[in-house]
Scaffold this active site. Structure first.
Site, PDB file in Angstrom:
ATOM      1  N   CYS A 163      40.071   5.025  30.353  1.00  0.00           N
ATOM      2  CA  CYS A 163      39.543   3.648  30.457  1.00  0.00           C
ATOM      3  C   CYS A 163      38.185   3.770  31.130  1.00  0.00           C
ATOM      4  O   CYS A 163      37.958   3.236  32.216  1.00  0.00           O
ATOM      5  CB  CYS A 163      40.472   2.765  31.290  1.00  0.00           C
ATOM      6  N   GLY A 190      31.205   4.997  35.783  1.00  0.00           N
ATOM      7  CA  GLY A 190      30.911   5.442  37.147  1.00  0.00           C
ATOM      8  C   GLY A 190      31.701   6.680  37.544  1.00  0.00           C
ATOM      9  O   GLY A 190      31.147   7.656  38.065  1.00  0.00           O
ATOM     10  N   ASP A 201      37.272   4.227  25.653  1.00  0.00           N
ATOM     11  CA  ASP A 201      37.423   2.831  26.029  1.00  0.00           C
ATOM     12  C   ASP A 201      37.594   2.009  24.757  1.00  0.00           C
ATOM     13  O   ASP A 201      37.179   2.443  23.685  1.00  0.00           O
ATOM     14  CB  ASP A 201      36.209   2.333  26.818  1.00  0.00           C
ATOM     15  N   CYS A 214      41.879  -0.859  41.121  1.00  0.00           N
ATOM     16  CA  CYS A 214      41.146  -1.453  42.257  1.00  0.00           C
ATOM     17  C   CYS A 214      41.907  -2.713  42.678  1.00  0.00           C
ATOM     18  O   CYS A 214      41.330  -3.763  42.904  1.00  0.00           O
ATOM     19  CB  CYS A 214      39.691  -1.734  41.915  1.00  0.00           C
TER      20      CYS A 214
END
Length: 403
Positions: free
Chosen positions: A231, A236, A255, A353
């Protein structure tokens, strides 16, 4: 502080776009900052920071201003007047700003600050969910997630060391500090636009939160391996893995969104990362082709994003419980499908996250209890909470596929 009409009007227009037209705050800010070429850095930071501040505290300010959605321009001016009053800014005599009951605003603020959902400016359902899942930690965590996030850079070690980057930035009048325990990270002493620096143009660094910088190392990537970032988004963590692998081996960055991978290609060129191969996932066949072929697999799963509320405060108003339930199902499916890419003896990291156990350790436990997870063993995990780390909330879990 003296308020300038054109800057305040820009803020009101921005609030209208975010609250009434459901646009994303970061996109709105980008658009507004291009509005007037004559604005200096102080003007631009007033627009951006005021907008984010009001978005972050929307519920509290709207409650004090006694306004409810939908927010007409008149209501937005009332919310702005509350913000200014609480900041000790004297309001100008403009026809848009009605006489403001300063003492009443401060009294209401003191009163509402005793109730967490108003004090921390969050929807009722989120307060309930946070309390249920995080128990006593919720109070500290939501408080930390309402603070402005620091700007953290990751030195691109394909081109420069962290110490050399610090010197290069000093030459451009940008002060940074080291962060203990984060070998490639530098934190800005003062917020500034680092994207206009020579160091950025030369690909010496990426802007990447310190918690996010832990992921690539947690996966234990080594030069020469085949790694799949399932993904990858705009990449980053992919770029960090390329640096840790010293450009040796292969990273397949996947992705479902081709436009994000296009951005990754652009960033990889700037960073001098040559071992990345972007691939758009168009069907399950793209995953099946890779079954049992990777030494390392990263699943940076889609999630609620509650750990990054500091940098995306508008997410509080866009999220809902139904979306979180749906995203948990997606996480479960992705873990089951993408884990098949790992070869025997290989390793997998599941990361989010989010700070919710139901998106994190519970998902991993569920996966390990299913047939798909029978070949894996749990090695370790790390729960990163903002009120302890000072950075984004994150979760990392390392699994190893049995030989």
């Amino acid at each position: 502080m003296r308020l300038h009409r054109n800057l305040v009007f820009a803020v009101i227009d921005g609030l209208h776009s975010i609250f009434n037209e459901n646009e994303y705050a970061d996109k709105v800010v980008q658009k507004l900052l291009k509005r007037d070429k004559r604005w200096g850095s102080r003007d631009r930071s007033f627009v951006a920071e005021t907008l984010y501040e009001i978005v972050r505290w929307k519920r509290l300010y709207a409650e004090i201003a006694e306004v409810k959605a939908p927010y007409s321009r008149e209501k937005l001016w009332r919310i702005f007047a509350v913000w200014a009053t609480l900041r000790g800014i004297s309001l100008p005599d403009w026809k848009q700003i009605a006489p403001t009951p300063t003492r009443r605003i401060k009294g209401r603020f003191d009163e509402l600050s005793k109730i967490r959902k108003f004090r921390e400016s969050i929807p009722d359902w989120l307060d309930e969910m946070g309390k249920t899942e995080l128990k006593g930690l919720w109070d500290k965590e939501i408080q930390a997630l309402n603070k402005q996030a620091p700007v953290v850079l990751r030195a691109n070690t394909l081109k420069i060391s962290r110490d050399q980057l610090r010197s290069a930035l000093e030459d451009e009048d940008i002060d940074t500090t080291f962060i203990k325990g984060y070998p490639d990270a530098l934190q800005l002493v003062e917020r500034t636009n680092v994207f206009t620096t020579e160091a950025f143009k030369k690909g010496y660094f990426e802007v990447q939160d310190a918690s996010s910088q832990l992921v690539a190392a947690f996966l234990d990537v080594q030069p020469g391996q085949r790694v799949v970032d399932t993904c990858a988004g705009a990449g980053g963590k992919t770029l960090h893995m390329a640096a840790l692998m010293q450009n040796k081996g292969q990273i397949i960055a996947m992705d479902i969104y081709a436009n994000k991978l296009k951005e990754l290609k652009r960033r990889a060129r700037r960073a001098g990362a040559h071992n990345i191969e972007p691939r758009t996932i168009e069907s399950t066949k793209d995953i099946k082709k890779l079954h049992h072929k990777a030494d390392r697999v990263l699943i940076d799963a889609p999630c609620s994003g509650l750990g990054v509320l500091r940098r995306n405060p508008d997410a509080k108003w866009k999220l809902n419980p139904e979306f979180i339930e749906e995203i948990k199902q997606t996480q479960s499916d992705i873990l089951e499908q993408y884990s098949k890419i790992v070869k025997p003896g290989g390793k997998l990291v599941y990361a989010t996250c989010s700070i919710l156990p139901s998106e994190n350790q519970d998902q991993v436990a569920k996966f390990l209890s299913k047939d798909a997870g029978a070949d894996f063993k749990f090695i370790k995990d790390q729960k990163i909470v903002s009120h302890q780390s000072g950075f984004d909330g994150f979760y990392l879990s390392l699994l190893e596929k049995k030989q």
